[in-house]
Design a protein around this motif. Structure first.
Motif, PDB file in Angstrom:
ATOM      1  N   SER A 103       0.866  -1.265   0.024  1.00 55.57           N
ATOM      2  CA  SER A 103       0.087  -0.001  -0.102  1.00 55.57           C
ATOM      3  C   SER A 103       0.794   1.265  -0.163  1.00 55.57           C
ATOM      4  O   SER A 103       2.162   0.983   0.037  1.00 55.57           O
ATOM      5  CB  SER A 103      -0.952  -0.003   1.085  1.00 55.57           C
ATOM      6  OG  SER A 103       0.041   0.277   2.526  1.00 55.57           O
ATOM      7  N   MET A 104       0.398   2.428  -0.319  1.00 52.32           N
ATOM      8  CA  MET A 104       0.971   3.590   0.303  1.00 52.32           C
ATOM      9  C   MET A 104       1.428   3.681   1.767  1.00 52.32           C
ATOM     10  O   MET A 104       0.438   2.954   2.465  1.00 52.32           O
ATOM     11  CB  MET A 104      -0.217   5.015  -0.172  1.00 52.32           C
ATOM     12  CG  MET A 104      -0.337   4.936  -1.517  1.00 52.32           C
ATOM     13  SD  MET A 104       1.038   4.905  -2.876  1.00 52.32           S
ATOM     14  CE  MET A 104       1.624   6.374  -2.458  1.00 52.32           C
ATOM     15  N   TRP A 105       2.393   4.291   2.278  1.00 53.27           N
ATOM     16  CA  TRP A 105       2.824   4.177   3.661  1.00 53.27           C
ATOM     17  C   TRP A 105       1.784   4.764   4.289  1.00 53.27           C
ATOM     18  O   TRP A 105       1.853   4.356   5.507  1.00 53.27           O
ATOM     19  CB  TRP A 105       4.162   5.065   3.619  1.00 53.27           C
ATOM     20  CG  TRP A 105       4.042   6.561   3.628  1.00 53.27           C
ATOM     21  CD1 TRP A 105       4.103   7.140   2.791  1.00 53.27           C
ATOM     22  CD2 TRP A 105       3.527   7.467   4.741  1.00 53.27           C
ATOM     23  NE1 TRP A 105       3.711   8.569   2.738  1.00 53.27           N
ATOM     24  CE2 TRP A 105       3.439   8.529   4.138  1.00 53.27           C
ATOM     25  CE3 TRP A 105       3.306   7.141   5.952  1.00 53.27           C
ATOM     26  CZ2 TRP A 105       3.091   9.789   5.151  1.00 53.27           C
ATOM     27  CZ3 TRP A 105       2.824   8.221   6.868  1.00 53.27           C
ATOM     28  CH2 TRP A 105       2.890   9.559   6.230  1.00 53.27           C
ATOM     29  N   TYR A 106       0.846   5.439   4.059  1.00 50.26           N
ATOM     30  CA  TYR A 106      -0.023   6.282   5.141  1.00 50.26           C
ATOM     31  C   TYR A 106      -1.497   5.489   5.063  1.00 50.26           C
ATOM     32  O   TYR A 106      -2.440   5.907   5.783  1.00 50.26           O
ATOM     33  CB  TYR A 106      -0.251   7.735   4.657  1.00 50.26           C
ATOM     34  CG  TYR A 106      -0.607   7.971   3.023  1.00 50.26           C
ATOM     35  CD1 TYR A 106       0.250   8.256   2.155  1.00 50.26           C
ATOM     36  CD2 TYR A 106      -1.885   7.749   2.620  1.00 50.26           C
ATOM     37  CE1 TYR A 106       0.049   8.347   0.801  1.00 50.26           C
ATOM     38  CE2 TYR A 106      -2.235   7.929   1.327  1.00 50.26           C
ATOM     39  CZ  TYR A 106      -1.465   8.097   0.324  1.00 50.26           C
ATOM     40  OH  TYR A 106      -1.457   8.146  -0.852  1.00 50.26           O
ATOM     41  N   GLU A 107      -1.647   4.462   4.347  1.00 55.20           N
ATOM     42  CA  GLU A 107      -2.811   3.803   4.269  1.00 55.20           C
ATOM     43  C   GLU A 107      -3.042   2.855   5.488  1.00 55.20           C
ATOM     44  O   GLU A 107      -2.521   1.869   5.577  1.00 55.20           O
ATOM     45  CB  GLU A 107      -2.993   3.098   2.827  1.00 55.20           C
ATOM     46  CG  GLU A 107      -3.071   3.848   1.660  1.00 55.20           C
ATOM     47  CD  GLU A 107      -3.197   3.161   0.476  1.00 55.20           C
ATOM     48  OE1 GLU A 107      -2.525   2.491  -0.188  1.00 55.20           O
ATOM     49  OE2 GLU A 107      -4.533   3.284  -0.089  1.00 55.20           O
ATOM     50  N   ARG A 108      -3.950   3.401   6.316  1.00 57.97           N
ATOM     51  CA  ARG A 108      -4.064   2.663   7.645  1.00 57.97           C
ATOM     52  C   ARG A 108      -4.587   1.405   7.454  1.00 57.97           C
ATOM     53  O   ARG A 108      -4.091   0.302   8.296  1.00 57.97           O
ATOM     54  CB  ARG A 108      -5.075   3.468   8.652  1.00 57.97           C
ATOM     55  CG  ARG A 108      -5.222   2.926   9.785  1.00 57.97           C
ATOM     56  CD  ARG A 108      -6.679   3.744  10.351  1.00 57.97           C
ATOM     57  NE  ARG A 108      -7.772   3.776   9.768  1.00 57.97           N
ATOM     58  CZ  ARG A 108      -8.664   4.455   9.723  1.00 57.97           C
ATOM     59  NH1 ARG A 108      -8.785   5.336  10.754  1.00 57.97           N
ATOM     60  NH2 ARG A 108      -9.863   4.119   9.235  1.00 57.97           N
ATOM     61  N   TRP A 109      -5.356   0.928   6.592  1.00 53.57           N
ATOM     62  CA  TRP A 109      -5.888  -0.504   6.420  1.00 53.57           C
ATOM     63  C   TRP A 109      -4.870  -1.518   6.127  1.00 53.57           C
ATOM     64  O   TRP A 109      -5.107  -2.745   6.533  1.00 53.57           O
ATOM     65  CB  TRP A 109      -7.010  -0.705   5.245  1.00 53.57           C
ATOM     66  CG  TRP A 109      -6.044  -0.232   3.789  1.00 53.57           C
ATOM     67  CD1 TRP A 109      -6.266   0.897   3.035  1.00 53.57           C
ATOM     68  CD2 TRP A 109      -5.644  -1.378   2.938  1.00 53.57           C
ATOM     69  NE1 TRP A 109      -5.244   0.673   2.024  1.00 53.57           N
ATOM     70  CE2 TRP A 109      -5.191  -0.490   1.908  1.00 53.57           C
ATOM     71  CE3 TRP A 109      -5.290  -2.646   3.037  1.00 53.57           C
ATOM     72  CZ2 TRP A 109      -4.317  -1.099   0.764  1.00 53.57           C
ATOM     73  CZ3 TRP A 109      -4.756  -3.334   2.109  1.00 53.57           C
ATOM     74  CH2 TRP A 109      -4.317  -2.658   1.079  1.00 53.57           C
ATOM     75  N   ALA A 110      -3.861  -1.144   5.809  1.00 55.01           N
ATOM     76  CA  ALA A 110      -2.629  -1.981   5.453  1.00 55.01           C
ATOM     77  C   ALA A 110      -1.901  -2.608   6.589  1.00 55.01           C
ATOM     78  O   ALA A 110      -0.924  -3.211   6.404  1.00 55.01           O
ATOM     79  CB  ALA A 110      -1.849  -1.553   4.186  1.00 55.01           C
ATOM     80  N   TYR A 111      -2.031  -1.756   7.672  1.00 52.26           N
ATOM     81  CA  TYR A 111      -1.275  -1.879   8.787  1.00 52.26           C
ATOM     82  C   TYR A 111      -1.657  -2.974   9.813  1.00 52.26           C
ATOM     83  O   TYR A 111      -3.022  -3.094  10.141  1.00 52.26           O
ATOM     84  CB  TYR A 111      -0.827  -0.832   9.495  1.00 52.26           C
ATOM     85  CG  TYR A 111       0.253  -0.033   8.983  1.00 52.26           C
ATOM     86  CD1 TYR A 111      -0.118   0.855   7.649  1.00 52.26           C
ATOM     87  CD2 TYR A 111       1.509   0.189   9.373  1.00 52.26           C
ATOM     88  CE1 TYR A 111       0.821   1.471   7.059  1.00 52.26           C
ATOM     89  CE2 TYR A 111       2.401   0.942   8.493  1.00 52.26           C
ATOM     90  CZ  TYR A 111       1.965   1.794   7.273  1.00 52.26           C
ATOM     91  OH  TYR A 111       2.946   2.205   6.657  1.00 52.26           O
ATOM     92  N   ALA A 112      -0.979  -3.588  10.539  1.00 49.48           N
ATOM     93  CA  ALA A 112      -1.709  -4.575  11.591  1.00 49.48           C
ATOM     94  C   ALA A 112      -0.518  -4.496  13.088  1.00 49.48           C
ATOM     95  O   ALA A 112       0.468  -3.553  12.784  1.00 49.48           O
ATOM     96  CB  ALA A 112      -1.627  -6.022  11.135  1.00 49.48           C
TER      97      ALA A 112
END
Length: 124
Positions: A103-112
């Motif tokens: 994802s783009m670095w700022y896309e929250r959905w891609a983080y866990a």
């Protein structure tokens, strides 16, 4: 199991500085970002900065460029966020997380693996 623990928040006056820490355990270094996000009351969680542990590349939100610096200390598995020239609008809960999907670095959905957060309060 990857676990992240944030610390370093506090209350400061405008113009002051804080350094946030995010200790990563159970984490295997990769090119996936480790990011700092923040959430102010009544607002959505937004990306503040991110770092690629293997590439060393860093990214920042426009609102913090030139004031915040993200860095990684591999010896201690710690990602830091040095925050200078703090403004009242920086007041928020700050979280770190690991990117799990491209994802783009700022896309929250891609983080866990979100940490519990650390509160930053900046008074005018």
């Amino acid at each position: 199991q990857v676990q992240l623990v944030e610390s370093g928040g506090g209350s400061v006056q405008a113009g002051g500085s804080l350094r946030l820490s995010c200790v990563l355990s159970g984490y295997t270094y990769s090119s996936n970002f480790v990011g700092w996000f923040r959430q102010a009351p009544g607002k959505e969680r937004e990306g503040v900065a991110a770092i690629s542990p293997t590439a060393g590349s860093t990214y920042y939100a426009d609102s913090v460029k030139g004031r915040f610096t993200i860095s990684l200390a591999k010896a201690t598995n710690t990602v830091y966020l040095q925050m200078n020239s703090l403004k009242p609008e920086d007041t928020a809960m700050y979280y770190c997380a690991v990117q799990r999907f491209y994802s783009m670095w700022y896309e929250r959905w891609a983080y866990a693996n979100w940490g519990q957060g650390t509160q930053v309060t900046v008074s005018s």
